[in-house]
Scaffold this motif. Structure first.
Motif, PDB file in Angstrom:
ATOM      1  N   ARG A   1      -7.673  -1.307   0.045  1.00 26.65           N
ATOM      2  CA  ARG A   1      -7.896  -1.063  -1.240  1.00 26.65           C
ATOM      3  C   ARG A   1      -8.219   0.351  -1.145  1.00 26.65           C
TER       4      ARG A   1
ATOM      5  N   LEU B   1      -2.892  -5.155  -5.219  1.00 24.21           N
ATOM      6  CA  LEU B   1      -3.265  -4.819  -3.471  1.00 24.21           C
ATOM      7  C   LEU B   1      -3.933  -5.743  -2.695  1.00 24.21           C
TER       8      LEU B   1
ATOM      9  N   ILE C   1      -6.510   2.931  -0.485  1.00 23.78           N
ATOM     10  CA  ILE C   1      -5.730   4.086  -1.718  1.00 23.78           C
ATOM     11  C   ILE C   1      -6.519   4.804  -2.719  1.00 23.78           C
ATOM     12  N   MET C   2      -7.746   3.911  -2.929  1.00 22.91           N
ATOM     13  CA  MET C   2      -8.722   4.350  -3.873  1.00 22.91           C
ATOM     14  C   MET C   2      -9.190   5.955  -3.252  1.00 22.91           C
TER      15      MET C   2
ATOM     16  N   GLN D   1       2.021   1.997  -3.396  1.00 22.80           N
ATOM     17  CA  GLN D   1       1.021   1.838  -4.442  1.00 22.80           C
ATOM     18  C   GLN D   1       0.841   3.802  -4.044  1.00 22.80           C
TER      19      GLN D   1
ATOM     20  N   VAL E   1      -5.205  -0.700  -7.948  1.00 23.90           N
ATOM     21  CA  VAL E   1      -5.492  -1.812  -6.733  1.00 23.90           C
ATOM     22  C   VAL E   1      -5.612  -2.689  -6.568  1.00 23.90           C
ATOM     23  N   SER E   2      -5.532  -3.553  -8.633  1.00 26.29           N
ATOM     24  CA  SER E   2      -5.820  -5.522  -7.906  1.00 26.29           C
ATOM     25  C   SER E   2      -4.895  -5.865  -7.318  1.00 26.29           C
TER      26      SER E   2
ATOM     27  N   GLY F   1       0.628  -1.038   0.219  1.00 24.24           N
ATOM     28  CA  GLY F   1      -0.104  -0.291   0.106  1.00 24.24           C
ATOM     29  C   GLY F   1       0.837   1.161   0.019  1.00 24.24           C
TER      30      GLY F   1
ATOM     31  N   THR G   1     -16.133  -1.212  -8.224  1.00 25.65           N
ATOM     32  CA  THR G   1     -14.901  -1.088  -7.930  1.00 25.65           C
ATOM     33  C   THR G   1     -15.297   0.777  -9.065  1.00 25.65           C
TER      34      THR G   1
END
Ligand code: SF4
Length: 329
Positions: A195, A190, A198-199, A166, A187-188, A163, A222
């Motif tokens: 996720r 992670l 991060i989103m 990213q 995010v795929s 994480g 997502t």
């Protein structure tokens, strides 16, 4: 979309890759993107959704001009970019950035975080002095909530969690304050637990800096986070597009219906709304099926028509478009 609100416009873009010659001596191509048109507004977030092999990543890289299309036009801020060479594209490299799926593979393992983030500043000659560069790096780290920045700046990628890596990749993409970001399945790879964080982070930065975002994913679940507008891609073509909410509420193309049915939903009735699409591989991008490329898997196939004639992407109501004979003549 009015021209003054458009940032990026792709018109009938084809990105094919030559893979040699066939038995009769004709060139053989992988038709990864095969006649795609996409509009991205200023500050708008757009999602491109499709399964692996649909051409969505190639489309994203073509819009960034990491690939050169063989035909079609790409306009950025009303300026054609599809026909520019690498020297002529230098200004565009500053305006448009990418976030890759794999945060480990996309960061140089020999560089510290500070060097990773300062490299784009050096390439584009942005920071005049070390102190200015340091300030921009620290601000970028604070933006992605890697704090205190000094602690993270001296680390190497292997010292960070997936994480955190990213977050560094997002900071590197955002440090130039680009007008356009392409996030390719960000995010795929992670853990599920990070996720959403991060989103949320990406969405917050996109809104803060009013960046246009093209979010590429195979996971329709997502996209509610990111997109106002949705493009569904299958075998190198857009098969449906329009406002995300409307498509999720009432998908029209059988392939979109199958994707929507696969979204986890506690109500079993919602999952049963549409006919199942037979499982199977996406079709070959070298010799795609005739007519509608989805016809070998389509539970609604109209015999004698769908296998013969290719349905065009046609506007059917408001800004919704679909390429399917169930909705068009
Ligand atoms: Fe199915 Fe025909 Fe529509 Fe293609 S055009 S999605 S084969 S009904």
């Amino acid at each position: 979309m009015p021209a003054e609100t458009l940032l990026l416009q792709a018109k009938d873009v084809k990105t094919w890759f030559s893979i040699g010659r066939g038995i009769v001596g004709k060139s053989v191509y992988v038709k990864a993107v095969d006649g795609v048109s996409v509009d991205v507004g200023k500050g708008e977030s757009v999602a491109v959704v499709g399964e692996s092999g649909s051409g969505k990543t190639t489309l994203g890289k073509t819009l960034l001009r990491l690939y050169k299309p063989i035909s079609g036009e790409i306009l950025y801020d009303s300026r054609r970019i599809d026909n520019l060479n690498e020297d002529q594209l230098k200004w565009y490299r500053r305006e448009a950035q990418i976030i890759y799926q794999d945060p480990f593979g996309s960061l140089n393992p020999f560089f510290t975080v500070e060097r990773i983030l300062s490299e784009p500043l050096s390439i584009h000659n942005i920071a005049k002095h070390y102190s200015e560069m340091k300030e921009m790096v620290n601000q970028a780290l604070a933006d992605v909530k890697l704090e205190p920045p000094e602690m993270f700046a001296s680390k190497h990628p292997h010292m960070l969690s997936g994480g955190q890596r990213q977050r560094v990749a997002i900071a590197r993409a955002m440090i130039l304050k680009p007008k356009l970001i392409v996030a390719d399945e960000p995010v795929s790879m992670l853990d599920a637990s990070v996720r959403v964080e991060i989103m949320d982070l990406l969405k917050g930065l996109q809104e803060k800096y009013k960046t246009s975002l093209i979010y590429i994913t195979h996971d329709l679940a997502t996209i509610k986070y990111f997109s106002q507008t949705l493009y569904i891609m299958y075998a190198g073509k857009i098969v449906e597009s329009g406002p995300t909410r409307e498509i999720l509420k009432e998908p029209l193309h059988p392939y979109t219906q199958a994707l929507v049915s696969a979204i986890p939903d506690p109500n079993p009735e919602n999952r049963k709304r549409y006919r199942n699409v037979p499982a199977g591989e996406p079709p070959s991008a070298v010799s795609p099926p005739s007519g509608c490329r989805f016809h070998p898997r389509c539970p609604y196939l109209i015999k004698g028509k769908c296998e013969v004639e290719e349905p065009q992407l046609i506007e059917i109501k408001g800004s919704r478009r679909v390429a399917c004979y169930l909705h068009t003549k």
